[in-house]
Design a protein around this motif. Structure first.
Motif, PDB file in Angstrom:
ATOM      1  N   ASP A   1       0.728  -1.470   0.184  1.00 18.35           N
ATOM      2  CA  ASP A   1       0.068   0.058   0.278  1.00 18.35           C
ATOM      3  C   ASP A   1       0.774   1.181  -0.312  1.00 18.35           C
ATOM      4  O   ASP A   1       0.464   1.798  -0.640  1.00 18.35           O
ATOM      5  N   ARG A   2       2.424   1.077   0.788  1.00 17.14           N
ATOM      6  CA  ARG A   2       2.766   2.269   1.035  1.00 17.14           C
ATOM      7  C   ARG A   2       3.636   2.393  -0.140  1.00 17.14           C
ATOM      8  O   ARG A   2       3.984   3.476  -0.494  1.00 17.14           O
ATOM      9  N   GLU A   3       4.549   1.329  -1.066  1.00 15.47           N
ATOM     10  CA  GLU A   3       5.103   1.795  -2.223  1.00 15.47           C
ATOM     11  C   GLU A   3       4.705   0.885  -3.051  1.00 15.47           C
ATOM     12  O   GLU A   3       5.528   2.007  -4.582  1.00 15.47           O
ATOM     13  N   GLN A   4       4.082   0.071  -3.661  1.00 14.13           N
ATOM     14  CA  GLN A   4       3.553  -0.202  -4.636  1.00 14.13           C
ATOM     15  C   GLN A   4       4.356  -0.296  -5.965  1.00 14.13           C
ATOM     16  O   GLN A   4       4.300   0.293  -6.993  1.00 14.13           O
ATOM     17  N   PRO A   5       5.772  -1.404  -5.317  1.00 13.83           N
ATOM     18  CA  PRO A   5       6.956  -2.288  -6.034  1.00 13.83           C
ATOM     19  C   PRO A   5       6.456  -2.557  -7.255  1.00 13.83           C
ATOM     20  O   PRO A   5       7.040  -3.420  -7.711  1.00 13.83           O
ATOM     21  N   TYR A   6       5.730  -2.747  -7.872  1.00 18.11           N
ATOM     22  CA  TYR A   6       4.843  -3.253  -9.131  1.00 18.11           C
ATOM     23  C   TYR A   6       5.840  -3.329 -10.114  1.00 18.11           C
ATOM     24  O   TYR A   6       5.420  -4.565 -10.979  1.00 18.11           O
ATOM     25  N   ASP A   7       6.994  -2.234 -10.392  1.00 16.83           N
ATOM     26  CA  ASP A   7       7.749  -2.667 -11.665  1.00 16.83           C
ATOM     27  C   ASP A   7       8.812  -3.243 -11.193  1.00 16.83           C
ATOM     28  O   ASP A   7       9.810  -2.930 -12.258  1.00 16.83           O
ATOM     29  N   CYS A   8       9.246  -3.659 -10.491  1.00 16.36           N
ATOM     30  CA  CYS A   8      10.527  -4.606  -9.498  1.00 16.36           C
ATOM     31  C   CYS A   8      10.223  -5.689  -9.367  1.00 16.36           C
ATOM     32  O   CYS A   8       9.662  -6.328  -8.887  1.00 16.36           O
ATOM     33  N   ALA A   9      11.362  -6.276 -10.334  1.00 15.99           N
ATOM     34  CA  ALA A   9      11.475  -8.069  -9.852  1.00 15.99           C
ATOM     35  C   ALA A   9      11.975  -7.557  -8.583  1.00 15.99           C
ATOM     36  O   ALA A   9      12.299  -7.366  -7.654  1.00 15.99           O
ATOM     37  N   GLY A  10      11.026  -9.011  -7.545  1.00 12.28           N
ATOM     38  CA  GLY A  10      10.881  -9.379  -6.734  1.00 12.28           C
ATOM     39  C   GLY A  10       9.933  -8.529  -5.155  1.00 12.28           C
ATOM     40  O   GLY A  10       9.388  -8.765  -4.368  1.00 12.28           O
ATOM     41  N   SER A  11       9.187  -7.605  -6.300  1.00 11.13           N
ATOM     42  CA  SER A  11       8.132  -6.939  -5.382  1.00 11.13           C
ATOM     43  C   SER A  11       8.825  -6.131  -4.329  1.00 11.13           C
ATOM     44  O   SER A  11       7.838  -5.842  -2.970  1.00 11.13           O
ATOM     45  N   PHE A  12      10.058  -5.507  -4.498  1.00 17.30           N
ATOM     46  CA  PHE A  12       9.550  -4.495  -3.501  1.00 17.30           C
ATOM     47  C   PHE A  12      11.178  -3.604  -3.523  1.00 17.30           C
ATOM     48  O   PHE A  12      12.084  -3.569  -4.791  1.00 17.30           O
TER      49      PHE A  12
END
Length: 197
Positions: free
Chosen positions: A143-154
């Motif tokens: 919810d806070r960072e929304q890392p949907y364009d990052c491998a591994g989701s972070f």
């Protein structure tokens, strides 16, 4: 190779651009626009080496008198590649899978002299040991960072650091997508010295 050659990063990733900017060098960026599909039974290490060089060579066609930096990265659990999640549902699944486990990031790097076609390539590993994560914490993080364009989701450079128990690797920049410590000697061999001659 000569330091008078322009330097081009074969990527439009804002993360890789920000990393390369840390060296204080003048460079251009250009999208490689290649097919990044994995070949059948292709090991992750082979995949990232192939794609890093393919990206550099694709950009070299438009910059024939430049030094080109190509890079590619995958995150793996037990040889299974975790791609960029793209959405919240996949990101939750990736982080639940990573919870309490070690994720291996393999980052391929290529420095290509477009004039000669000579390429120097390597793969830099980086291990990320995840804390045991509850579904609530995973969802709160997303919810806070929304890392949907990052491998591994972070995003390790952001709040993602709170997901980890420990990190193992030679260069923390590798985790973000560009192993600067390994790149610098390649640049120096090409006559580009970030600290000056």
């Amino acid at each position: 190779m000569s330091s008078s050659l322009p330097l081009v990063l074969a990527s439009t990733s804002p993360y890789r651009r920000a990393l390369l900017e840390k060296l204080g060098l003048d460079f251009l960026t250009d999208s490689p626009r290649i097919d990044e599909s994995r070949r059948p039974n292709e090991p992750p290490q082979v995949l990232v080496l192939r794609l890093a060089e393919a990206k550099a060579r694709a950009v070299a066609e438009r910059h024939p008198n430049a030094l080109i930096i190509g890079s590619d990265q995958v995150a793996c659990i037990d040889e299974e590649i975790l791609g960029k999640p793209g959405d919240r549902t996949r990101a939750i699944a990736q982080l639940e899978r990573a919870s309490g486990r070690c994720v291996l990031f393999q980052t391929g790097l290529c420095l290509l002299d477009a004039r000669t076609g000579q390429a120097h390539t390597l793969v830099e590993p980086f291990h990320v040991h995840f804390r045991a994560l509850s579904r609530r914490r995973i969802e709160g993080y997303l919810d806070r960072e929304q890392p949907y364009d990052c491998a591994g989701s972070f995003k390790s450079e952001g709040l993602g650091i709170a997901l980890f128990e420990r990190l193992e690797g030679e260069d923390p920049n590798t985790l973000v997508g560009l192993p600067l410590i390994r790149l610098i000697p390649l640049l120096e061999a090409a006559g580009i010295h970030p600290l000056g001659d």
